[in-house]
Design an enzyme around this catalytic site. Structure first.
Site, PDB file in Angstrom:
ATOM      1  CG  ASP A 105    -106.859 -28.374  -9.497  1.00  5.99           C
ATOM      2  OD1 ASP A 105    -107.846 -28.184 -10.229  1.00  5.99           O
ATOM      3  OD2 ASP A 105    -105.928 -29.142  -9.796  1.00  5.99           O
ATOM      4  CE1 TYR A 131    -101.944 -27.972  -7.567  1.00  6.62           C
ATOM      5  CE2 TYR A 131    -101.887 -28.200  -9.946  1.00  6.62           C
ATOM      6  CZ  TYR A 131    -102.492 -28.454  -8.737  1.00  6.62           C
ATOM      7  OH  TYR A 131    -103.648 -29.192  -8.686  1.00  6.62           O
ATOM      8  CG  ASP A 189    -109.551 -30.410   7.625  1.00  5.75           C
ATOM      9  OD1 ASP A 189    -109.357 -29.190   7.556  1.00  5.75           O
ATOM     10  OD2 ASP A 189    -109.180 -31.102   8.597  1.00  5.75           O
TER      11      ASP A 189
END
Ligand code: NAI
Length: 333
Positions: free
Chosen positions: A228, A124, A204
């Site tokens: 997020d 980000y 994952d």
């Protein structure tokens, strides 16, 4: 005591869910001077800037704000004002509790965990560029300073809330330098907290484990993007985005906001579930020391949700946002 708090309604369903939150907080009798301010689409209309410098100054001055979600155009247009406000105010810890409520039919009804998301860097960082016409690059930034402080925040939160385990999420097998540094910092900080268990899980595998056995997690700490994504996933396990509150915390300033976005598909229909915003308000009340009001609101919410006829549309009920708000106020004791 009268608290000075900046209030930002935001875009889309923001106006509806924040109005509900303010009404409920005021019904507890807690004294707040709301400094109503604009950010997002309203601010574009009034001053051609979705994140006015004046607003940043106000929040720096008053130290506390509560906000609704704001729109970020997808794939074009201005950059996210949410990302910008977190960076400008150095709100490095994004705290997202995920807790089941009795009476809310969900995939799981016994979850109680907290996601601690690094809020200022990672993917980000907003540094992207085109390489010719047909390729694009984004830069992922991970620093020791930000990684250490977020991991320390996760352990401190675990200790404060009497939680037993911190799980650090990463992809250090592939991103050996960036996520590798984040993981190394987490492992080093963990040595200072021998009273709390520590583990690390690859992102994952974490998604699968969180779907299959969410009860085995307590505090989860993650770089920005993974945090997020995991928080929306986790919200889906307890009944949806209507139940996921959030707080952006810095050393001196805190901005509270629900995890969900502006929900343009239900905007203005008076059917949004305001629970995430209300619970963000509860987090804010605890932060400013108004624990009695916070507990009263949380208990009123529990009483309301236990009753099967008291549900908003996202839970298959037919209550409007306003009716649901009135019921919670009625249930305040
Ligand atoms: P979204 O969270 O707005 O909506 C996803 C789905 O969940 C929609 O079907 C929506 O109706 C539903 N939903 C969300 N909150 C709900 C609530 N309180 N009650 C009932 N249903 C609810 O995510 P989406 O559609 O990806 O994003 C829409 C806009 O919101 C975008 O511009 C995005 O950038 C922005 N956004 C802003 C955030 C913030 O300000 N912190 C966070 C996430 C998204």
């Amino acid at each position: 005591m009268i608290h000075d708090i900046v209030l930002i309604h935001g875009d889309g369903i923001g106006r509806e869910v924040i109005a509900s939150t303010v009404e409920i907080i005021e019904a507890t009798g807690v004294k707040i001077n709301w400094d109503v301010s604009e950010m997002g689409e309203d601010a574009i209309i009034s001053c051609n800037n979705p994140l006015p410098e004046e607003l940043i100054k106000k929040i720096k001055d008053k130290k506390i704000a509560i906000k609704g979600p704001t729109t970020t155009p997808i794939g074009e247009g201005f950059s996210s004002v949410n990302v910008a406000i977190r960076k400008k105010l150095d709100l490095y810890a994004n705290i997202r509790p995920i807790k089941s409520f009795e009476g809310v039919k969900a995939l799981y009804e016994d979850i109680d965990l907290v996601i601690v998301r690094e809020n200022t860097e990672g993917l980000y960082s907003g540094i992207e560029h085109m390489v010719g016409d047909d390729a694009a690059e984004a830069i992922k930034i991970i620093t020791r300073k930000a990684s250490e402080r977020i991991c320390r925040h996760a352990f401190e939160l675990a200790r404060f809330q009497n939680r037993k385990k911190v799980t650090l999420v990463h992809k250090a097998n592939i991103m050996k330098l960036t996520d590798g540094l984040f993981l190394r910092c987490g492992r080093e900080i963990a040595k200072e907290y021998t009273d709390i268990n520590f583990e690390d899980v690859i992102i994952d595998a974490m998604c699968m484990k969180l779907v299959q056995n969410p009860q085995t997690f307590d505090v989860i700490v993650a770089p920005n993007l993974y945090g997020d994504i995991l928080s929306d996933l986790a919200a889906g396990l307890i009944g949806g985005l209507g139940f996921a509150p959030g707080a952006n915390i810095g050393d001196e300033i805190a901005v509270f906001e629900p995890v969900h976005g502006t929900a343009p598909d239900i905007k203005g229909k008076n059917i949004a579930n305001p629970t995430s915003a209300i619970l963000s308000g509860v987090m804010m009340l605890r932060y400013i020391g108004e624990n009695d009001s916070a507990n009263r609101i949380e208990n009123a919410l529990k009483r309301t949700l236990k009753d099967n006829s008291c549900k908003t549309c996202d839970l298959g009920g037919n209550l409007t946002t306003k009716e649901y708000t009135e019921l919670i106020i009625k249930n305040l004791v």
